[in-house]
Design a protein around this motif. Sequence first.
Motif, PDB file in Angstrom:
ATOM      1  N   MET A  37     -30.055  -4.563  -1.933  1.00  0.00           N
ATOM      2  CA  MET A  37     -28.618  -4.654  -2.205  1.00  0.00           C
ATOM      3  C   MET A  37     -27.775  -4.331  -0.982  1.00  0.00           C
ATOM      4  N   PHE A  38     -28.172  -3.252  -0.227  1.00  0.00           N
ATOM      5  CA  PHE A  38     -27.388  -2.832   0.930  1.00  0.00           C
ATOM      6  C   PHE A  38     -28.152  -3.057   2.230  1.00  0.00           C
ATOM      7  N   SER A  39     -27.469  -3.613   3.217  1.00  0.00           N
ATOM      8  CA  SER A  39     -27.969  -3.639   4.584  1.00  0.00           C
ATOM      9  C   SER A  39     -27.195  -2.589   5.362  1.00  0.00           C
ATOM     10  N   VAL A  40     -27.891  -1.573   5.834  1.00  0.00           N
ATOM     11  CA  VAL A  40     -27.270  -0.477   6.568  1.00  0.00           C
ATOM     12  C   VAL A  40     -27.356  -0.796   8.056  1.00  0.00           C
ATOM     13  N   VAL A  41     -26.206  -0.982   8.689  1.00  0.00           N
ATOM     14  CA  VAL A  41     -26.151  -1.392  10.092  1.00  0.00           C
ATOM     15  C   VAL A  41     -25.811  -0.190  10.953  1.00  0.00           C
ATOM     16  N   ILE A  42     -26.704   0.107  11.910  1.00  0.00           N
ATOM     17  CA  ILE A  42     -26.539   1.272  12.780  1.00  0.00           C
ATOM     18  C   ILE A  42     -26.651   0.833  14.242  1.00  0.00           C
ATOM     19  N   PHE A  56     -30.285   6.051  -4.191  1.00  0.00           N
ATOM     20  CA  PHE A  56     -30.399   4.616  -4.449  1.00  0.00           C
ATOM     21  C   PHE A  56     -31.188   4.008  -3.298  1.00  0.00           C
ATOM     22  N   GLN A  57     -32.287   3.319  -3.616  1.00  0.00           N
ATOM     23  CA  GLN A  57     -33.255   2.943  -2.600  1.00  0.00           C
ATOM     24  C   GLN A  57     -33.349   1.440  -2.306  1.00  0.00           C
ATOM     25  N   ASP A  58     -32.516   0.632  -2.911  1.00  0.00           N
ATOM     26  CA  ASP A  58     -32.560  -0.814  -2.647  1.00  0.00           C
ATOM     27  C   ASP A  58     -31.756  -1.093  -1.383  1.00  0.00           C
ATOM     28  N   LEU A  59     -32.430  -0.988  -0.240  1.00  0.00           N
ATOM     29  CA  LEU A  59     -31.732  -1.061   1.041  1.00  0.00           C
ATOM     30  C   LEU A  59     -32.661  -1.504   2.157  1.00  0.00           C
ATOM     31  N   GLU A  60     -32.034  -1.905   3.242  1.00  0.00           N
ATOM     32  CA  GLU A  60     -32.722  -2.083   4.512  1.00  0.00           C
ATOM     33  C   GLU A  60     -31.880  -1.400   5.583  1.00  0.00           C
ATOM     34  N   ILE A  61     -32.517  -1.028   6.680  1.00  0.00           N
ATOM     35  CA  ILE A  61     -31.820  -0.385   7.790  1.00  0.00           C
ATOM     36  C   ILE A  61     -31.977  -1.262   9.022  1.00  0.00           C
ATOM     37  N   VAL A  62     -30.860  -1.747   9.541  1.00  0.00           N
ATOM     38  CA  VAL A  62     -30.869  -2.606  10.725  1.00  0.00           C
ATOM     39  C   VAL A  62     -30.296  -1.808  11.888  1.00  0.00           C
ATOM     40  N   VAL A  63     -31.161  -1.418  12.812  1.00  0.00           N
ATOM     41  CA  VAL A  63     -30.747  -0.635  13.973  1.00  0.00           C
ATOM     42  C   VAL A  63     -30.691  -1.568  15.176  1.00  0.00           C
ATOM     43  N   VAL A  78     -41.107   7.469  14.969  1.00  0.00           N
ATOM     44  CA  VAL A  78     -41.684   8.417  14.014  1.00  0.00           C
ATOM     45  C   VAL A  78     -41.617   7.870  12.591  1.00  0.00           C
ATOM     46  N   PHE A  79     -40.782   6.868  12.369  1.00  0.00           N
ATOM     47  CA  PHE A  79     -40.623   6.319  11.028  1.00  0.00           C
ATOM     48  C   PHE A  79     -41.588   5.159  10.796  1.00  0.00           C
ATOM     49  N   ASN A  80     -42.212   5.195   9.646  1.00  0.00           N
ATOM     50  CA  ASN A  80     -43.114   4.115   9.255  1.00  0.00           C
ATOM     51  C   ASN A  80     -42.642   3.577   7.908  1.00  0.00           C
ATOM     52  N   ASP A  81     -41.589   2.774   7.960  1.00  0.00           N
ATOM     53  CA  ASP A  81     -40.988   2.242   6.750  1.00  0.00           C
ATOM     54  C   ASP A  81     -40.614   0.788   7.024  1.00  0.00           C
ATOM     55  N   GLU A  82     -41.169  -0.114   6.244  1.00  0.00           N
ATOM     56  CA  GLU A  82     -40.953  -1.537   6.489  1.00  0.00           C
ATOM     57  C   GLU A  82     -39.507  -1.969   6.285  1.00  0.00           C
ATOM     58  N   ARG A  83     -38.708  -1.107   5.694  1.00  0.00           N
ATOM     59  CA  ARG A  83     -37.288  -1.454   5.497  1.00  0.00           C
ATOM     60  C   ARG A  83     -36.459  -1.244   6.760  1.00  0.00           C
ATOM     61  N   ILE A  84     -37.047  -0.624   7.780  1.00  0.00           N
ATOM     62  CA  ILE A  84     -36.335  -0.369   9.034  1.00  0.00           C
ATOM     63  C   ILE A  84     -36.646  -1.490  10.022  1.00  0.00           C
ATOM     64  N   ARG A  85     -35.610  -2.104  10.548  1.00  0.00           N
ATOM     65  CA  ARG A  85     -35.763  -3.110  11.592  1.00  0.00           C
ATOM     66  C   ARG A  85     -35.031  -2.648  12.850  1.00  0.00           C
ATOM     67  N   LEU A  86     -35.752  -2.617  13.966  1.00  0.00           N
ATOM     68  CA  LEU A  86     -35.168  -2.245  15.255  1.00  0.00           C
ATOM     69  C   LEU A  86     -35.025  -3.503  16.096  1.00  0.00           C
ATOM     70  N   LYS A  89     -29.859  -8.904   5.640  1.00  0.00           N
ATOM     71  CA  LYS A  89     -30.460  -9.743   4.593  1.00  0.00           C
ATOM     72  C   LYS A  89     -29.736  -9.616   3.259  1.00  0.00           C
ATOM     73  N   PHE A  90     -29.019  -8.505   3.059  1.00  0.00           N
ATOM     74  CA  PHE A  90     -28.386  -8.264   1.776  1.00  0.00           C
ATOM     75  C   PHE A  90     -26.894  -8.594   1.809  1.00  0.00           C
ATOM     76  N   GLU A  91     -26.301  -8.687   0.613  1.00  0.00           N
ATOM     77  CA  GLU A  91     -24.914  -9.138   0.504  1.00  0.00           C
ATOM     78  C   GLU A  91     -23.893  -8.054   0.778  1.00  0.00           C
ATOM     79  N   TRP A  92     -24.311  -6.797   0.716  1.00  0.00           N
ATOM     80  CA  TRP A  92     -23.382  -5.699   0.959  1.00  0.00           C
ATOM     81  C   TRP A  92     -23.738  -4.994   2.263  1.00  0.00           C
ATOM     82  N   ILE A  93     -22.738  -4.866   3.150  1.00  0.00           N
ATOM     83  CA  ILE A  93     -22.932  -4.220   4.439  1.00  0.00           C
ATOM     84  C   ILE A  93     -22.415  -2.789   4.379  1.00  0.00           C
ATOM     85  N   ALA A  94     -23.289  -1.842   4.697  1.00  0.00           N
ATOM     86  CA  ALA A  94     -22.895  -0.434   4.807  1.00  0.00           C
ATOM     87  C   ALA A  94     -23.033  -0.033   6.274  1.00  0.00           C
TER      88      ALA A  94
END
Length: 262
Positions: free
Chosen positions: A1-6, A27-34, A49-57, A77-82
């Motif tokens: 649901m959320f794409s977290v942009v950092i 709430f865990q339906d997310l991805e992290i785009v760094v 140090v992070f091993n989570d497939e939802r994180i993209r660097l 990838k998701f419709e809501w940008i955080a």
Amino acid sequence: MFSVVIPLYNKELSIKNTIQSVLDQSFQDLEIVVINDVSTDNSVEVMNVFNDERIRLIHQQNQGVSAARNRGIEEAKFEWIALLDADDLWKQDHLETFVNLIEKYPNHLFFASSFEYSTPRESIINRPGVEDYEIEDYFKESLTEHLVCTDVVVIKKKCFETEKYNEDFVRGEDIDLWTRLARKYKIIKSNKVTAIYRTEAENRSDSNVLDIRKTFFRDVDLSRMKNKFEKKYFKKLMFTKLKYYAVKKEWNNFFYLLRKFI
């Protein structure tokens, strides 16, 4: 649901805690785009140090924070940008708060919660006793409260098809974007504090030492503003900056801005 942009640039002391605050969300339906803007410290190594497939660097040439955020939004990838800065933190219920807001206001595209500083500062609640509300006039209400901060906004991705961060601006790019979006979309504001702005974080920027033409003030044109509160809002920002430049005797910036002010 959320794409977290950092956006990431030289935040090795902060990025681990920032990422962890996202992974700890209720709430865990997310991805992290760094977006790594060519950090020269150990920021990238800390990310390992992070091993989570939802994180993209994603790496990009050093183009600045605006370009990094634009790239992250494009890659989302998701419709809501955080949005979240690499040195700030979310509280555990941050995204859950927005899920509830989106369900409550299904026709809105721009949402904001509230934040607190990591060091004591006076806070202003826009409407005491009210949980959330529609901001009727962003500029009018911004005269008395800092309504929107990067760390506490969630915006539908399609809004960025026409309004993106101005990559010419080194500082104030967020103010510029919020005002453009606020002219198009009503903002739903929650008084719930869901983020922490870390005032003590490393490499906090100082826009006052820059050429003012590299900030959002470059595009401010009071003569074209039809909304009296919009004009008043920008005049307030300009007056504050004029006083600073006068005290610091930064006369080039002072007279450039003064010509706009009058």
